[in-house]
Design a protein around this motif. Structure first.
Motif, mmCIF file in Angstrom:
data_model
loop_
_atom_site.group_PDB
_atom_site.id
_atom_site.type_symbol
_atom_site.label_atom_id
_atom_site.label_comp_id
_atom_site.label_asym_id
_atom_site.label_seq_id
_atom_site.Cartn_x
_atom_site.Cartn_y
_atom_site.Cartn_z
ATOM 1 N N ARG B 409 0.813 -1.197 0.000
ATOM 2 C CA ARG B 409 0.000 0.000 0.000
ATOM 3 C C ARG B 409 0.856 1.262 0.000
ATOM 4 N N ASN B 410 1.890 1.274 0.844
ATOM 5 C CA ASN B 410 2.763 2.435 0.875
ATOM 6 C C ASN B 410 3.365 2.709 -0.490
ATOM 7 N N ARG B 411 3.797 1.646 -1.160
ATOM 8 C CA ARG B 411 4.395 1.832 -2.487
ATOM 9 C C ARG B 411 3.440 2.542 -3.412
ATOM 10 N N LEU B 412 2.189 2.078 -3.392
ATOM 11 C CA LEU B 412 1.196 2.626 -4.299
ATOM 12 C C LEU B 412 0.933 4.100 -3.979
ATOM 13 N N VAL B 413 0.759 4.385 -2.690
ATOM 14 C CA VAL B 413 0.456 5.750 -2.278
ATOM 15 C C VAL B 413 1.630 6.673 -2.594
ATOM 16 N N VAL B 414 2.847 6.217 -2.295
ATOM 17 C CA VAL B 414 4.017 7.055 -2.545
ATOM 18 C C VAL B 414 4.174 7.316 -4.044
ATOM 19 N N LEU B 415 3.946 6.299 -4.833
ATOM 20 C CA LEU B 415 4.050 6.461 -6.273
ATOM 21 C C LEU B 415 3.035 7.489 -6.767
ATOM 22 N N MET B 416 1.821 7.388 -6.222
ATOM 23 C CA MET B 416 0.785 8.339 -6.589
ATOM 24 C C MET B 416 1.170 9.755 -6.172
ATOM 25 N N ASP B 417 1.661 9.868 -4.927
ATOM 26 C CA ASP B 417 2.066 11.185 -4.439
ATOM 27 C C ASP B 417 3.146 11.777 -5.331
ATOM 28 N N TRP B 418 4.075 10.938 -5.731
ATOM 29 C CA TRP B 418 5.178 11.442 -6.547
ATOM 30 C C TRP B 418 4.702 11.820 -7.948
ATOM 31 N N ALA B 419 3.826 11.023 -8.484
ATOM 32 C CA ALA B 419 3.313 11.340 -9.810
ATOM 33 C C ALA B 419 2.595 12.688 -9.762
ATOM 34 N N TRP B 420 1.792 12.855 -8.724
ATOM 35 C CA TRP B 420 1.059 14.096 -8.553
ATOM 36 C C TRP B 420 2.018 15.266 -8.361
ATOM 37 N N ALA B 421 3.017 15.088 -7.513
ATOM 38 C CA ALA B 421 3.993 16.150 -7.256
ATOM 39 C C ALA B 421 4.748 16.486 -8.540
ATOM 40 N N TYR B 422 5.035 15.453 -9.325
ATOM 41 C CA TYR B 422 5.801 15.661 -10.543
ATOM 42 C C TYR B 422 5.034 16.562 -11.509
ATOM 43 N N TRP B 423 3.769 16.286 -11.658
ATOM 44 C CA TRP B 423 2.984 17.056 -12.632
ATOM 45 C C TRP B 423 2.570 18.408 -12.095
ATOM 46 N N SER B 424 2.306 18.483 -10.804
ATOM 47 C CA SER B 424 1.753 19.735 -10.246
ATOM 48 C C SER B 424 2.810 20.611 -9.594
ATOM 49 N N PHE B 425 4.003 20.102 -9.386
ATOM 50 C CA PHE B 425 5.035 20.799 -8.622
ATOM 51 C C PHE B 425 4.600 20.996 -7.167
ATOM 52 N N GLN B 426 3.533 20.354 -6.766
ATOM 53 C CA GLN B 426 3.012 20.585 -5.424
ATOM 54 C C GLN B 426 3.527 19.558 -4.420
ATOM 55 N N ARG B 427 3.444 19.880 -3.168
ATOM 56 C CA ARG B 427 3.784 18.985 -2.071
ATOM 57 C C ARG B 427 2.586 19.005 -1.146
ATOM 58 N N TYR B 428 1.956 17.852 -0.952
ATOM 59 C CA TYR B 428 0.639 17.892 -0.339
ATOM 60 C C TYR B 428 0.674 17.906 1.178
ATOM 61 N N ALA B 429 1.790 17.536 1.787
ATOM 62 C CA ALA B 429 1.805 17.384 3.244
ATOM 63 C C ALA B 429 2.279 18.649 3.941
ATOM 64 N N ARG B 430 1.812 19.789 3.438
ATOM 65 C CA ARG B 430 2.287 21.063 3.984
ATOM 66 C C ARG B 430 1.497 21.454 5.223
ATOM 67 N N VAL B 431 1.573 20.635 6.243
ATOM 68 C CA VAL B 431 0.797 20.848 7.446
ATOM 69 C C VAL B 431 1.744 21.114 8.604
ATOM 70 N N VAL B 432 1.566 22.222 9.265
ATOM 71 C CA VAL B 432 2.352 22.514 10.456
ATOM 72 C C VAL B 432 1.602 21.965 11.667
ATOM 73 N N VAL B 433 2.153 20.994 12.315
ATOM 74 C CA VAL B 433 1.558 20.450 13.544
ATOM 75 C C VAL B 433 2.635 20.398 14.606
ATOM 76 N N GLU B 434 2.382 21.051 15.707
ATOM 77 C CA GLU B 434 3.358 21.029 16.794
ATOM 78 C C GLU B 434 2.660 20.826 18.118
ATOM 79 N N PRO B 435 2.486 19.579 18.513
ATOM 80 C CA PRO B 435 1.845 19.334 19.805
ATOM 81 C C PRO B 435 2.599 20.081 20.901
ATOM 82 N N ALA B 436 1.907 20.922 21.627
ATOM 83 C CA ALA B 436 2.541 21.700 22.688
ATOM 84 C C ALA B 436 2.340 20.992 24.007
#
Lengths: 446, 446
Positions: B409-436
């Motif tokens: 599953r990880n392989r598939l998801v990572v491949l998808m993420d990379w394909a998407w990033a490749y075409w869109s130049f985007q990075r989807y995990a741009r989430v700032v989380v800092e448990p205080a």
């Protein structure tokens, strides 16, 4: 607040300042796309959160980025918006300015306050440490770590009584979040973790859902509450209604069932707070009347008394909907209401700019129904004209949530994750991550 | 450690205790599948981490669950393994037992210590707070938050000098991690964030890669180092070699270029430490000779002196490979070496159980080559018999990493993420989380 309010744009177009980018703030911002205004959108986090699925991050079914989209990426095409990640520290209605924690002061011509809600422990703030709530991604990560570590600690624990306490999960509050959390926790114990432990049997875990009133999902019709309870019981959840929590500590929960009853003790290491919600403390900065839950009392146009340029929307507002029959009805604290309020505030601003305020009607909340999911293939739906439950309701819930999920990519990924979870009974985000303040390379948490 | 070591299994089969579930510990565990032994695998986290892609989590390209698999889920089918999430606090070689932080004592017949490595600041531990390293998911989240917040703070900052400092990123160390981090940071600044800011131009951000020696990627042939440097410069990275860091604080870095030179100052709010690695402090518990990097000196069979039942593998071991020509060669600290050592230790144990130890050959490391990626379509590859770079190397890098990634599953998801990033130049995990730590519902970090 001595410094002169500065315009953040160089133009002289009217300045709209929006505080908070939840469903309400985002809807207002988008409704002003293309309008001749300069919008500044301030949020203390960098992402818009799809809160209805937050419990899935907390229960390891989804990764955080699947339900959190970077605000400035969502709005990159809307050229009249400047996004600032900052904390608001003061509101000066007279000078029409908002100050940020870093000392900057932003002037405004129109202000929309959409700061949302937070947990309320009904005056028992000491419970917060033992019963985390679920409002932010930080909360979800904390809860995920707790739930996963509870099973890990049970596997390590030689003492049977303490092992049982590690394997007891108490969810307090029978609203949609509580119902969803309890159902999912039962699914994890009975399905997800099967065959993974050697010393414990995770399916022996107890999941208790405690509700103070006489039934779960009080916002739904009585028949659907009963169906939801039956579905929860089918998943192995112990539902206890009319059950008042009188104490929470690190070891468990004390409850009272019925008024003069003796308090009863439930030993449980993991307690989830899904009971109380209070408006954001930001409402107090406005120095206007608040209701008991800390919400700002607004007029029919979502404005505060004496300040037609200040709007309060979403969970922070105690608003009334003007119904077609002329009666007023309180607007519920749900995401469709926040979105509708955001759009209405934006329309008010546009009308004011055009001098056509008189043409605008007071806010009316359109209720398209309510939904709650309980677990695999189990949900209840109330569309007003139609009520249904079970598999059909679950499919409907799935469709609605995918449809409203922000961003095409997220929809696709979430759908894939769910399809995979459905067939495999697995939850892929089972990662315990807890940034430790004192760790090497650690920074003091902001 | 007064209590009697307890067998964790009720059977009388030989007990194998494995500390650490990185590449080495996991390989050893799997190589003992079906063997007549009782394995206990202890790790302080609940997941096996695919470290080669950790920099992608830190740079918001992948979500954490994509590269982290729950250990007990991976091993659920291997019935001779008990997985414990716990911290090891002591090793008693004489009594053949390991004590856990919670006081439990586990006896063993064979012990495999595979606790890995951590950052080393070359005696400057005070740098840790300002220049976080990248070894765990916690590190990656911390770094992701820093990088994303740097751009946010630049957008907030009115002062041009401080704005520039927020937009300066320094990566210290020109090994594979440093090269990957620098290349990705440049890509984020120049492509990902385009059009998203109103007050700053993210493409004006500076990314500096500082390397102490004369070239980056020292483990690779000189020609590939030159290609990598050229590719980095093409992405906009300022590569500075022979550049020694002499100071790091909250405001930036002080460097010395060439001996005797005056220290030079680089103002930068975000500094990434990719320079030094030291063996896990767990090695000290063995009370045997360590090398300068804290690694345990092992014999040709990866055992410690006088204790043929104790193996040390992976980054924690200072091991020698017995080459076909009879010479000894130090084993590098890379994941293929850790995997091979894990499998070799498992074979040693099986041979010992069968009384056929004499048939076993000393450990020999098989080097299948080295790879480093620099950014979009840029990488260098050294297979020994073949060296190449550019697009072909990047595709090869992609294929290899997808192939070795744990779980379909990880392989598939990572491949998808990379394909998407490749075409869109985007990075989807741009989430700032800092448990205080001090937040409502917060718990003291474990």
């Amino acid at each position: 607040m001595d410094s002169q309010p500065q315009s953040i744009a160089s133009s002289t177009r009217p300045r709209v300042l929006i505080i908070g980018c939840g469903f309400g703030g985002l809807a207002a911002t988008r409704a002003l796309a293309g309008a001749p205004v300069d919008i500044t959108l301030v949020d203390r986090s960098n992402h818009h959160l799809f809160q209805p699925l937050l419990y899935q991050v907390a229960t390891a079914g989804l990764s955080a980025p699947s339900i959190a989209a970077p605000i400035r990426h969502m709005l990159r095409g809307q050229r009249n918006v400047t996004v600032l990640m900052a904390e608001v520290s003061g509101i000066d209605k007279t000078r029409r300015s908002v100050s940020l924690a870093d000392g900057q002061v932003l002037g405004y011509d129109f202000l929309i306050v959409a700061a949302g809600a937070t947990h309320s422990y009904f005056g028992h703030d000491e419970w917060a440490a033992h019963a985390p709530g679920l409002k932010t991604l930080e909360d979800a990560f904390r809860l995920r770590a707790r739930v996963l570590k509870a099973f890990e600690q049970a596997e390590l624990e030689p003492d049977p009584a303490r092992q049982a306490a590690h394997l007891s999960f108490v969810v307090i509050g029978g609203g949609p979040t509580g119902v969803e959390m309890a159902g999912t926790l039962a699914e994890i114990a009975h399905h997800t973790l099967r065959d993974e432990f050697r010393r414990i049997d995770p399916s022996k875990a107890r999941v208790l859902l405690l509700e103070g009133s006489e039934r779960v999902l009080q916002a739904l019709p009585r028949s659907l509450s009963a169906k939801a309870e039956a579905q929860l019981r089918g998943l192995g959840v112990e539902v206890q209604t009319r059950c008042r929590v009188v104490g929470i500590d690190a070891e468990g929960v004390s409850v009272q069932q019925g008024d003069g009853a003796e308090p009863r003790r439930i030993e449980a290491r993991t307690v989830v707070w899904a009971a109380g919600v209070a408006a954001s403390p930001l409402g107090r900065l406005l120095e206007v009347p608040l209701d008991r839950a800390g919400r700002v009392q607004v007029d029919g146009f979502l404005r505060i008394p004496g300040h037609p340029e200040v709007f309060v929307i979403g969970d922070l507002a105690a608003a009334q909907s003007l119904e077609p029959d002329g009666r007023q009805r309180p607007v519920p604290g749900v995401s469709p209401a926040a979105k509708q309020m955001g759009a209405h505030a934006a329309r008010s601003i546009l009308a004011a700019l055009r001098g056509r305020e008189s043409a605008l009607r007071p806010f009316r909340y359109r209720d398209y129904g309510a939904l709650a999911t309980i677990g695999r293939k189990a949900a209840v739906a109330d569309l007003g004209w139609l009520q249904f439950s079970g598999y059909a309701a679950w499919l409907f819930w799935l469709f609605v949530h995918i449809y409203f999920l922000i961003g095409f990519r997220n929809r696709l990924v979430v759908l894939m994750d769910w399809a995979w979870a459905y067939w495999s009974f697995q939850r892929y985000a089972r990662v315990v991550v807890e940034p430790a303040a004192g760790a090497p390379g650690g920074r003091s948490p902001a």
